[in-house]
Write a protein that holds these residues in place. Structure first.
Motif, PDB file in Angstrom:
ATOM      1  N   THR A   1      -7.496  14.019  -5.835  1.00 36.99           N
ATOM      2  CA  THR A   1      -7.860  13.626  -5.133  1.00 36.99           C
ATOM      3  C   THR A   1      -7.725  12.080  -5.389  1.00 36.99           C
ATOM      4  O   THR A   1      -7.445  11.373  -5.791  1.00 36.99           O
ATOM      5  N   ALA A   2      -8.301  10.988  -3.747  1.00 35.79           N
ATOM      6  CA  ALA A   2      -7.964   9.916  -3.403  1.00 35.79           C
ATOM      7  C   ALA A   2      -9.022   9.134  -2.481  1.00 35.79           C
ATOM      8  O   ALA A   2      -9.228   9.713  -1.669  1.00 35.79           O
ATOM      9  N   TYR A   3      -9.438   7.731  -3.006  1.00 35.19           N
ATOM     10  CA  TYR A   3     -10.073   6.857  -2.502  1.00 35.19           C
ATOM     11  C   TYR A   3      -9.334   6.660  -1.104  1.00 35.19           C
ATOM     12  O   TYR A   3      -8.228   6.334  -1.240  1.00 35.19           O
TER      13      TYR A   3
ATOM     14  N   ARG B   1      -2.489   6.699  -4.808  1.00 40.22           N
ATOM     15  CA  ARG B   1      -2.729   8.018  -4.937  1.00 40.22           C
ATOM     16  C   ARG B   1      -2.528   8.519  -3.087  1.00 40.22           C
ATOM     17  O   ARG B   1      -2.261   9.647  -2.608  1.00 40.22           O
ATOM     18  N   MET B   2      -3.168   7.347  -2.504  1.00 36.65           N
ATOM     19  CA  MET B   2      -3.766   7.653  -0.845  1.00 36.65           C
ATOM     20  C   MET B   2      -2.638   8.336  -0.059  1.00 36.65           C
ATOM     21  O   MET B   2      -2.679   9.502   0.090  1.00 36.65           O
ATOM     22  N   TRP B   3      -1.311   6.975  -0.147  1.00 38.59           N
ATOM     23  CA  TRP B   3      -0.292   7.332   0.674  1.00 38.59           C
ATOM     24  C   TRP B   3       0.522   8.480   0.271  1.00 38.59           C
ATOM     25  O   TRP B   3       0.527   9.285   0.620  1.00 38.59           O
ATOM     26  N   PRO B   4       0.564   8.584  -1.097  1.00 37.43           N
ATOM     27  CA  PRO B   4       1.705   9.970  -1.917  1.00 37.43           C
ATOM     28  C   PRO B   4       0.498  10.998  -1.324  1.00 37.43           C
ATOM     29  O   PRO B   4       1.850  12.329  -0.610  1.00 37.43           O
TER      30      PRO B   4
ATOM     31  N   SER C   1       7.406   9.357  -1.020  1.00 38.93           N
ATOM     32  CA  SER C   1       6.045   9.847  -0.957  1.00 38.93           C
ATOM     33  C   SER C   1       5.650  10.956  -1.439  1.00 38.93           C
ATOM     34  O   SER C   1       4.827  11.867  -1.837  1.00 38.93           O
ATOM     35  N   LYS C   2       6.065  12.101  -0.711  1.00 36.35           N
ATOM     36  CA  LYS C   2       5.997  13.677  -0.494  1.00 36.35           C
ATOM     37  C   LYS C   2       6.216  14.072  -1.890  1.00 36.35           C
ATOM     38  O   LYS C   2       5.247  14.247  -2.261  1.00 36.35           O
ATOM     39  N   GLN C   3       7.483  13.896  -2.342  1.00 30.53           N
ATOM     40  CA  GLN C   3       7.809  14.264  -3.248  1.00 30.53           C
ATOM     41  C   GLN C   3       6.613  13.459  -5.454  1.00 30.53           C
ATOM     42  O   GLN C   3       6.238  14.651  -5.689  1.00 30.53           O
ATOM     43  N   ILE C   4       6.176  12.675  -4.414  1.00 31.74           N
ATOM     44  CA  ILE C   4       5.307  12.756  -5.383  1.00 31.74           C
ATOM     45  C   ILE C   4       3.667  13.182  -6.207  1.00 31.74           C
ATOM     46  O   ILE C   4       2.954  13.055  -6.541  1.00 31.74           O
ATOM     47  N   GLY C   5       3.258  12.693  -4.437  1.00 34.16           N
ATOM     48  CA  GLY C   5       1.884  13.202  -3.373  1.00 34.16           C
ATOM     49  C   GLY C   5       2.049  15.223  -4.575  1.00 34.16           C
ATOM     50  O   GLY C   5       1.006  15.737  -4.679  1.00 34.16           O
TER      51      GLY C   5
ATOM     52  N   PHE D   1       0.654  -0.974   0.159  1.00 38.27           N
ATOM     53  CA  PHE D   1       0.027   0.174   0.356  1.00 38.27           C
ATOM     54  C   PHE D   1       0.387   1.631   0.089  1.00 38.27           C
ATOM     55  O   PHE D   1       0.352   2.174  -0.143  1.00 38.27           O
ATOM     56  N   PHE D   2       1.719   1.425   0.194  1.00 39.10           N
ATOM     57  CA  PHE D   2       2.846   2.296   0.510  1.00 39.10           C
ATOM     58  C   PHE D   2       3.446   2.334  -0.364  1.00 39.10           C
ATOM     59  O   PHE D   2       4.350   3.539  -0.523  1.00 39.10           O
TER      60      PHE D   2
END
Length: 168
Positions: A149-151, A157-160, A113-117, A86-87
């Protein structure tokens, strides 16, 4: 330990009060030797909407509310139950994407993950990171699908996006 003993004693007292109210109600109604005012008194003071029953209900509700975890703790517990994939799936899908569309030019092992987000959150029109979100309700299939947005179960998408929002 003292709190456990107090909580146990409270539960014993609550059970005794509820049982006493029920018994009092049954005894008063079965006698049938009471007038209308007596019957009204029994129904009002021993029923589920009596002051005692309402106080018990309010106490139990308040106790349950205190026992439930605050929302942020629930979120962390939910994260703890997720698989390791998941991460990491957000990074994996990002790396599979077209290199010309990626704004961040960091080696694969060093991207966070922060950079991807952050890149997902940038207002670029041609950006399409992660799978499309399913359309809900009466929305038309012709409408553009939101990409920022992410479910909760949308791992790519959720974790980033969460990491970017929380500045992890």
């Amino acid at each position: 330990k003292m709190q456990d003993k107090i909580a146990h004693e409270r539960q014993v007292q609550i059970n005794a009060m509820v049982a006493g109210l029920t018994e009092s109600r049954v005894q008063g109604i079965t006698k049938l030797q009471i007038d209308q005012n007596g019957l009204l008194f029994i129904v009002r003071n021993t029923g589920p909407y009596s002051q005692i029953a309402q106080a018990v209900l309010e106490f139990q509700y308040t106790l349950l509310k205190q026992l439930l975890l605050p929302r942020y703790q629930s979120m962390w517990h939910w994260f703890a139950l997720q698989e390791e994939a998941f991460f990491t799936i957000g990074k994996e899908e990002y790396m599979k994407g077209d290199a010309t569309k990626q704004a961040i030019k960091t080696p694969a092992a060093r991207i966070s993950s922060k950079q991807i987000g952050e890149e997902m959150s940038s207002p670029k029109e041609d950006q399409n990171i992660g799978p499309d979100l399913p359309i809900r309700g009466e929305e038309s299939a012709d409408q553009p699908q939101p990409q920022r947005t992410a479910y909760a179960n949308d791992a790519p998408r959720m974790w980033p996006l969460f990491c970017y929002e929380m500045s992890f």
